[in-house]
Design a protein around this motif. Structure first.
Motif, PDB file in Angstrom:
ATOM      1  N   ILE A   1      33.533  48.521  42.381  1.00 41.44           N
ATOM      2  CA  ILE A   1      34.704  47.448  42.607  1.00 41.44           C
ATOM      3  C   ILE A   1      35.094  47.420  44.311  1.00 41.44           C
ATOM      4  O   ILE A   1      35.049  46.379  44.860  1.00 41.44           O
ATOM      5  CB  ILE A   1      36.164  47.578  41.999  1.00 41.44           C
ATOM      6  CG1 ILE A   1      35.719  47.339  40.365  1.00 41.44           C
ATOM      7  CG2 ILE A   1      37.189  46.798  42.471  1.00 41.44           C
ATOM      8  CD1 ILE A   1      36.885  47.932  39.435  1.00 41.44           C
ATOM      9  N   LEU A   2      35.239  48.646  44.885  1.00 45.34           N
ATOM     10  CA  LEU A   2      35.454  48.854  46.230  1.00 45.34           C
ATOM     11  C   LEU A   2      34.395  48.585  47.029  1.00 45.34           C
ATOM     12  O   LEU A   2      34.466  47.935  48.028  1.00 45.34           O
ATOM     13  CB  LEU A   2      35.910  50.381  46.623  1.00 45.34           C
ATOM     14  CG  LEU A   2      37.282  50.523  45.943  1.00 45.34           C
ATOM     15  CD1 LEU A   2      37.545  52.112  46.314  1.00 45.34           C
ATOM     16  CD2 LEU A   2      38.352  49.823  46.415  1.00 45.34           C
ATOM     17  N   ALA A   3      32.930  48.742  46.389  1.00 39.44           N
ATOM     18  CA  ALA A   3      31.853  48.242  47.175  1.00 39.44           C
ATOM     19  C   ALA A   3      31.465  46.991  47.056  1.00 39.44           C
ATOM     20  O   ALA A   3      30.458  46.370  47.710  1.00 39.44           O
ATOM     21  CB  ALA A   3      30.742  49.270  46.791  1.00 39.44           C
TER      22      ALA A   3
ATOM     23  N   THR B   1      33.096  41.915  41.435  1.00 40.67           N
ATOM     24  CA  THR B   1      33.907  41.136  42.472  1.00 40.67           C
ATOM     25  C   THR B   1      34.819  40.075  41.462  1.00 40.67           C
ATOM     26  O   THR B   1      35.641  39.360  42.196  1.00 40.67           O
ATOM     27  CB  THR B   1      32.792  40.028  43.154  1.00 40.67           C
ATOM     28  OG1 THR B   1      32.089  39.259  42.294  1.00 40.67           O
ATOM     29  CG2 THR B   1      31.850  40.683  43.811  1.00 40.67           C
ATOM     30  N   CYS B   2      34.744  40.180  40.031  1.00 44.43           N
ATOM     31  CA  CYS B   2      35.726  39.177  39.577  1.00 44.43           C
ATOM     32  C   CYS B   2      36.548  39.739  38.355  1.00 44.43           C
ATOM     33  O   CYS B   2      35.942  40.993  37.840  1.00 44.43           O
ATOM     34  CB  CYS B   2      34.894  37.985  38.868  1.00 44.43           C
ATOM     35  SG  CYS B   2      33.969  36.891  40.032  1.00 44.43           S
TER      36      CYS B   2
ATOM     37  N   LEU C   1      42.036  44.468  34.949  1.00 42.20           N
ATOM     38  CA  LEU C   1      41.256  43.475  35.178  1.00 42.20           C
ATOM     39  C   LEU C   1      40.996  42.606  34.175  1.00 42.20           C
ATOM     40  O   LEU C   1      40.357  41.550  33.968  1.00 42.20           O
ATOM     41  CB  LEU C   1      39.786  43.807  35.729  1.00 42.20           C
ATOM     42  CG  LEU C   1      40.054  44.627  37.168  1.00 42.20           C
ATOM     43  CD1 LEU C   1      38.746  44.899  37.539  1.00 42.20           C
ATOM     44  CD2 LEU C   1      40.535  43.472  38.222  1.00 42.20           C
ATOM     45  N   GLY C   2      41.417  42.865  32.802  1.00 45.71           N
ATOM     46  CA  GLY C   2      41.395  42.058  31.694  1.00 45.71           C
ATOM     47  C   GLY C   2      40.267  42.586  30.879  1.00 45.71           C
ATOM     48  O   GLY C   2      39.975  41.841  29.854  1.00 45.71           O
TER      49      GLY C   2
ATOM     50  N   VAL D   1      37.797  35.393  37.924  1.00 47.36           N
ATOM     51  CA  VAL D   1      38.707  35.028  39.360  1.00 47.36           C
ATOM     52  C   VAL D   1      38.388  36.019  40.173  1.00 47.36           C
ATOM     53  O   VAL D   1      38.526  37.277  39.983  1.00 47.36           O
ATOM     54  CB  VAL D   1      40.139  34.989  38.826  1.00 47.36           C
ATOM     55  CG1 VAL D   1      41.172  34.938  40.239  1.00 47.36           C
ATOM     56  CG2 VAL D   1      40.783  33.892  37.762  1.00 47.36           C
ATOM     57  N   PRO D   2      38.025  35.513  41.605  1.00 43.76           N
ATOM     58  CA  PRO D   2      37.522  36.435  42.411  1.00 43.76           C
ATOM     59  C   PRO D   2      38.748  37.642  42.602  1.00 43.76           C
ATOM     60  O   PRO D   2      39.804  37.064  42.984  1.00 43.76           O
ATOM     61  CB  PRO D   2      36.942  35.854  43.770  1.00 43.76           C
ATOM     62  CG  PRO D   2      36.800  34.367  43.148  1.00 43.76           C
ATOM     63  CD  PRO D   2      37.725  34.320  41.966  1.00 43.76           C
TER      64      PRO D   2
END
Ligand SMILES: [Zn+2]
Ligand SMILES: [Zn+2]
Length: 146
Positions: free
Chosen positions: A130-132, A136-137, A92-93, A142-143
């Motif tokens: 993350i899964l829940a 979100t980004c 995710l960075g 970025v979504p």
């Protein structure tokens, strides 16, 4: 190209002048094409003939803001299964966090073997978040894609 407000030469791709902070293409005192002073009323530069009323470059826009969307499922599963090594955060960075996790997951084993346990639980929790949909980004804002 040059700043139309102060005449400073702008680095390639700059959209704000580093000298005066005015967005590139704004201002009417200098020619963006040749950097010579122009009359604020003039519509073309008398030095090079370029139009002085065309904002240049056109308003800065990322080509496609969501071009690099990352997968929520992939990030979540990486967190759950490989979270001890921070793989989901590399994905995710979130590099700083990822480096802490990979250190905990590797040399952290020297801390009475607890490092990987801590980073593993940390990654597991983040994977579930993350899964829940609590995270979100990615690191660039970025979504995540579903
Ligand atoms: Zn400037
Ligand atoms: Zn000019």
């Amino acid at each position: 190209m040059y700043c139309k407000n102060c005449g400073a030469q702008l680095p390639n791709g700059a959209y704000v002048c580093p000298q005066c902070g005015v967005p590139a293409g704004q201002g009417d005192r200098y020619c963006a094409n040749c950097g010579q002073q122009t009359d604020p009323m003039a519509v073309v530069c008398v030095h090079c003939g370029a139009s002085t009323k065309q904002p240049y470059p056109p308003q800065y826009q990322p080509a496609s803001p969501y071009a690099q969307q990352k997968s929520k499922i992939a990030a979540g599963l990486l967190g759950i299964f490989l979270g001890a090594l921070g793989v989901h955060n590399f994905y995710l960075g979130y590099t700083n966090k990822a480096i802490i996790q990979i250190l905990l997951g590797t040399v952290g084993i020297l801390l009475c073997g607890l490092g990987p346990v801590v980073s593993g639980i940390w990654g597991l929790v983040e994977g579930i978040m993350i899964l829940a949909g609590s995270i979100t980004c990615d690191a660039d804002g970025v979504p995540l894609s579903n």
